[in-house]
Design an enzyme around this catalytic site. Structure first.
Site, PDB file in Angstrom:
ATOM      1  N   CYS A 116      55.575 -62.169 -16.310  1.00 35.31           N
ATOM      2  CA  CYS A 116      55.480 -62.206 -14.842  1.00 35.31           C
ATOM      3  C   CYS A 116      54.326 -63.103 -14.400  1.00 35.31           C
ATOM      4  O   CYS A 116      53.229 -63.030 -14.942  1.00 35.31           O
ATOM      5  CB  CYS A 116      55.284 -60.787 -14.303  1.00 35.31           C
ATOM      6  SG  CYS A 116      55.271 -60.742 -12.502  1.00 35.31           S
ATOM      7  N   CYS A 145      48.543 -58.783 -11.326  1.00 39.70           N
ATOM      8  CA  CYS A 145      48.196 -57.369 -11.111  1.00 39.70           C
ATOM      9  C   CYS A 145      47.412 -56.857 -12.335  1.00 39.70           C
ATOM     10  O   CYS A 145      47.955 -56.850 -13.450  1.00 39.70           O
ATOM     11  CB  CYS A 145      49.468 -56.546 -10.904  1.00 39.70           C
ATOM     12  SG  CYS A 145      50.642 -57.326  -9.773  1.00 39.70           S
ATOM     13  N   CYS A 157      48.741 -54.418 -15.049  1.00 39.43           N
ATOM     14  CA  CYS A 157      50.115 -54.540 -15.537  1.00 39.43           C
ATOM     15  C   CYS A 157      50.241 -55.269 -16.878  1.00 39.43           C
ATOM     16  O   CYS A 157      49.839 -56.433 -17.014  1.00 39.43           O
ATOM     17  CB  CYS A 157      50.982 -55.243 -14.491  1.00 39.43           C
ATOM     18  SG  CYS A 157      52.727 -55.244 -14.987  1.00 39.43           S
ATOM     19  N   CYS A 194      67.012 -46.488 -11.957  1.00 36.17           N
ATOM     20  CA  CYS A 194      66.135 -47.488 -11.339  1.00 36.17           C
ATOM     21  C   CYS A 194      65.964 -48.682 -12.268  1.00 36.17           C
ATOM     22  O   CYS A 194      65.521 -48.523 -13.404  1.00 36.17           O
ATOM     23  CB  CYS A 194      64.747 -46.919 -11.088  1.00 36.17           C
ATOM     24  SG  CYS A 194      64.749 -45.341 -10.257  1.00 36.17           S
ATOM     25  N   CYS A 215      68.509 -47.582  -7.672  1.00 35.79           N
ATOM     26  CA  CYS A 215      67.216 -48.040  -7.159  1.00 35.79           C
ATOM     27  C   CYS A 215      66.868 -49.320  -7.906  1.00 35.79           C
ATOM     28  O   CYS A 215      67.273 -49.500  -9.055  1.00 35.79           O
ATOM     29  CB  CYS A 215      66.160 -46.966  -7.418  1.00 35.79           C
ATOM     30  SG  CYS A 215      64.484 -47.478  -6.981  1.00 35.79           S
ATOM     31  N   CYS A 250      61.069 -46.530  -1.470  1.00 36.82           N
ATOM     32  CA  CYS A 250      60.299 -45.866  -2.511  1.00 36.82           C
ATOM     33  C   CYS A 250      58.986 -46.639  -2.594  1.00 36.82           C
ATOM     34  O   CYS A 250      58.983 -47.804  -2.997  1.00 36.82           O
ATOM     35  CB  CYS A 250      61.054 -45.921  -3.842  1.00 36.82           C
ATOM     36  SG  CYS A 250      60.081 -45.297  -5.225  1.00 36.82           S
ATOM     37  N   ARG A 294      56.743 -38.428  -6.312  1.00 42.01           N
ATOM     38  CA  ARG A 294      57.119 -38.568  -7.734  1.00 42.01           C
ATOM     39  C   ARG A 294      55.909 -38.654  -8.652  1.00 42.01           C
ATOM     40  O   ARG A 294      55.030 -39.499  -8.486  1.00 42.01           O
ATOM     41  CB  ARG A 294      58.021 -39.782  -7.954  1.00 42.01           C
ATOM     42  CG  ARG A 294      58.413 -39.882  -9.432  1.00 42.01           C
ATOM     43  CD  ARG A 294      59.519 -40.880  -9.776  1.00 42.01           C
ATOM     44  NE  ARG A 294      60.623 -40.794  -8.857  1.00 42.01           N
ATOM     45  CZ  ARG A 294      60.925 -41.753  -7.995  1.00 42.01           C
ATOM     46  NH1 ARG A 294      60.224 -42.862  -7.971  1.00 42.01           N
ATOM     47  NH2 ARG A 294      61.942 -41.614  -7.178  1.00 42.01           N
TER      48      ARG A 294
HETATM   49  N1  SAM Z   1      57.416 -56.657 -10.408  1.00 43.13           N
HETATM   50  C1  SAM Z   1      57.783 -55.723  -9.433  1.00 43.13           C
HETATM   51  C2  SAM Z   1      56.649 -55.352  -8.507  1.00 43.13           C
HETATM   52  O1  SAM Z   1      55.486 -55.497  -8.870  1.00 43.13           O
HETATM   53  O2  SAM Z   1      56.941 -54.891  -7.403  1.00 43.13           O
HETATM   54  C3  SAM Z   1      58.403 -54.462  -9.975  1.00 43.13           C
HETATM   55  C4  SAM Z   1      57.866 -53.793 -11.213  1.00 43.13           C
HETATM   56  S1  SAM Z   1      56.166 -53.233 -11.171  1.00 43.13           S
HETATM   57  C5  SAM Z   1      55.877 -52.949 -12.875  1.00 43.13           C
HETATM   58  C6  SAM Z   1      56.274 -51.654 -10.380  1.00 43.13           C
HETATM   59  C7  SAM Z   1      55.030 -50.818 -10.267  1.00 43.13           C
HETATM   60  O3  SAM Z   1      54.675 -50.239 -11.524  1.00 43.13           O
HETATM   61  C8  SAM Z   1      53.739 -51.461  -9.814  1.00 43.13           C
HETATM   62  O4  SAM Z   1      53.701 -51.679  -8.441  1.00 43.13           O
HETATM   63  C9  SAM Z   1      52.704 -50.424 -10.223  1.00 43.13           C
HETATM   64  O5  SAM Z   1      52.494 -49.491  -9.190  1.00 43.13           O
HETATM   65  C10 SAM Z   1      53.369 -49.726 -11.421  1.00 43.13           C
HETATM   66  N2  SAM Z   1      52.636 -50.004 -12.674  1.00 43.13           N
HETATM   67  C11 SAM Z   1      52.679 -51.127 -13.415  1.00 43.13           C
HETATM   68  N3  SAM Z   1      51.857 -51.041 -14.486  1.00 43.13           N
HETATM   69  C12 SAM Z   1      51.262 -49.832 -14.416  1.00 43.13           C
HETATM   70  C13 SAM Z   1      50.295 -49.168 -15.231  1.00 43.13           C
HETATM   71  N4  SAM Z   1      49.769 -49.738 -16.299  1.00 43.13           N
HETATM   72  N5  SAM Z   1      49.917 -47.916 -14.879  1.00 43.13           N
HETATM   73  C14 SAM Z   1      50.451 -47.341 -13.766  1.00 43.13           C
HETATM   74  N6  SAM Z   1      51.344 -47.933 -12.963  1.00 43.13           N
HETATM   75  C15 SAM Z   1      51.750 -49.157 -13.271  1.00 43.13           C
HETATM   76 FE1  SF4 Z   2      54.508 -58.633 -12.187  1.00 43.98          FE
HETATM   77 FE2  SF4 Z   2      53.573 -56.389 -13.164  1.00 43.98          FE
HETATM   78 FE3  SF4 Z   2      52.620 -57.301 -10.862  1.00 43.98          FE
HETATM   79 FE4  SF4 Z   2      55.168 -56.328 -10.985  1.00 43.98          FE
HETATM   80  S1  SF4 Z   2      53.288 -55.180 -11.283  1.00 43.98           S
HETATM   81  S2  SF4 Z   2      54.451 -58.226  -9.980  1.00 43.98           S
HETATM   82  S3  SF4 Z   2      55.696 -56.970 -13.088  1.00 43.98           S
HETATM   83  S4  SF4 Z   2      52.415 -58.299 -12.867  1.00 43.98           S
END
Ligand code: SAM
Ligand code: SF4
Ligand code: DTB
Length: 324
Positions: A51, A55, A58, A95, A126, A186, A258
């Site tokens: 990606c 973030c 992530c 989802c 979802c 959500c 959730r």
């Molecule tokens: N890429 C898309 C986005 O960011 O909207 C969808 C997938 S993203 C992985 C969805 C959510 O997963 C993030 O907004 C975050 O809240 C959660 N998430 C990702 N990594 C995480 C982690 N290590 N611990 C807890 N929540 C996490």
């Molecule tokens: Fe990409 Fe992870 Fe951020 Fe979703 S949460 S936009 S998968 S870096």
């Protein structure tokens, strides 16, 4: 329903003695739900890793070196197989998550197809695919998507410490587009990223000031994945996590709250307190997107010990009628 929560109102809830807070949350919960039911959603990462976003929590961001490898979009057949297994195990919602900044081109059309097929299986669908334009939200809605997940993650003030590649405003715009097409929202966030209680209150205020409230509010406990900038953060006090669930329930009483990421690390007792605080939905199945989750069998055992029924399963009385 109340939509005028201030950050100060919510900070005052966080400051309540634990027992008073949980009691209020349980009262709020019982006004809207059967307190012994929990909704089951199963997650599948249909496009993993690589990606472009940054973030900091992530493991799928291409900016950090983690064990997650970049993969192509999954084939529809494999996705449907996973959906069938989820349904057989008792999930009512499937989802699909993609590690995208936003959906694009042919890949988006393929996801629309997957959504149509999940709906044909008589499950709720979802998706969480990143930012959406008005037109993309319309296409998802036309394909039959029930819920779109897009998290605020934290409050507007702490946000810039976590993500630099998309703004808070862009997130709110995506949520507006989802709503405009009549899909359920959500939307939640993450606890344990080094934020203050005021930041947590700020995040809940953003959610609880939405009118209508998001139908589903995932509260994630940070999973500290090796290779991400957050790998060495201090552990969260479990009571602070449970307090966040309770505050979300008091401020958004008719929403499903959730218990999301981080559940693998939670004891049965901690999960039971989360349910008592008003959590009534979980991610169900051994994997979240890239990290582990409790096994379905483990959850079924805990439900039996607590007298909890999965939402959508026959109630004890209808079961009796069915058996008669
Ligand atoms: N890429 C898309 C986005 O960011 O909207 C969808 C997938 S993203 C992985 C969805 C959510 O997963 C993030 O907004 C975050 O809240 C959660 N998430 C990702 N990594 C995480 C982690 N290590 N611990 C807890 N929540 C996490
Ligand atoms: Fe990409 Fe992870 Fe951020 Fe979703 S949460 S936009 S998968 S870096
Ligand atoms: C949400 O709030 N949590 C889920 C879902 N929405 C998409 C994702 C949790 C991801 C945890 C880290 C991983 O497994 O990669």
């Amino acid at each position: 329903m109340r939509y005028d929560w201030t950050v100060e109102d919510i900070e005052a809830l966080f400051a309540l003695p634990f027992n008073d807070l949980i009691f209020r949350a349980q009262q709020a919960h019982r006004a809207h739900f059967d307190a012994n039911e929990v909704q089951l959603s199963t997650l599948l990462s249909i496009k993993t890793g690589g990606c472009p976003e940054d973030c900091k929590y992530c493991p799928q961001s291409s900016r950090y070196t983690t064990e997650v490898e970049s993969e192509l979009l999954m084939k529809k057949d494999e996705v449907m197989k996973a959906a069938r297994i989820a349904k057989e195990k008792g999930a009512t919602r499937f989802c699909m998550g993609a590690a995208w900044r936003e959906p694009k081109g042919r890949a988006f059309d393929l996801v629309l197809d997957m959504i149509r097929e999940v709906k044909a299986m008589d499950m709720e669908a979802c998706a969480t695919l990143g930012m959406l334009s008005e037109e993309q939200a319309k296409k998802l809605s036309e394909a039959g998507l029930d819920y779109y997940n897009h998290n605020l993650d934290t409050d507007p003030e702490y946000y810039k410490e976590i993500i630099s590649t998309r703004t808070y405003e862009e997130r709110l715009d995506t949520l507006k587009n989802v709503r405009a097409e009549g899909m359920s929202v959500c939307c939640g966030g993450i606890v344990g990223m080094g934020e203050t209680i005021r930041n947590r209150a700020g995040m809940i205020a953003q959610l609880a000031r939405m009118n209508p409230h998001p139908e589903s509010v995932p509260i994630n406990m940070l999973v500290k994945v090796e290779g991400t900038p957050m790998q060495d953060l201090d552990d969260l006090d479990p009571f602070d996590f449970i307090r966040t669930i309770a505050v979300a329930k008091i401020t958004m009483p008719a929403s499903h709250i959730r218990l999301s990421a981080g559940r693998e690390a939670m004891s049965d007792e901690m999960q039971a307190l989360c349910f008592l605080a008003g959590a009534n939905s979980i991610f169900y199945g051994e994997k979240l997107l890239t990290t582990g989750n409790k096994d379905a069998e483990n959850d079924q055992t805990l439900f039996a010990r607590l007298g909890i029924r999965p939402e959508g399963s026959p109630t004890p009385s209808s079961r009796r009628v069915a058996n008669a």
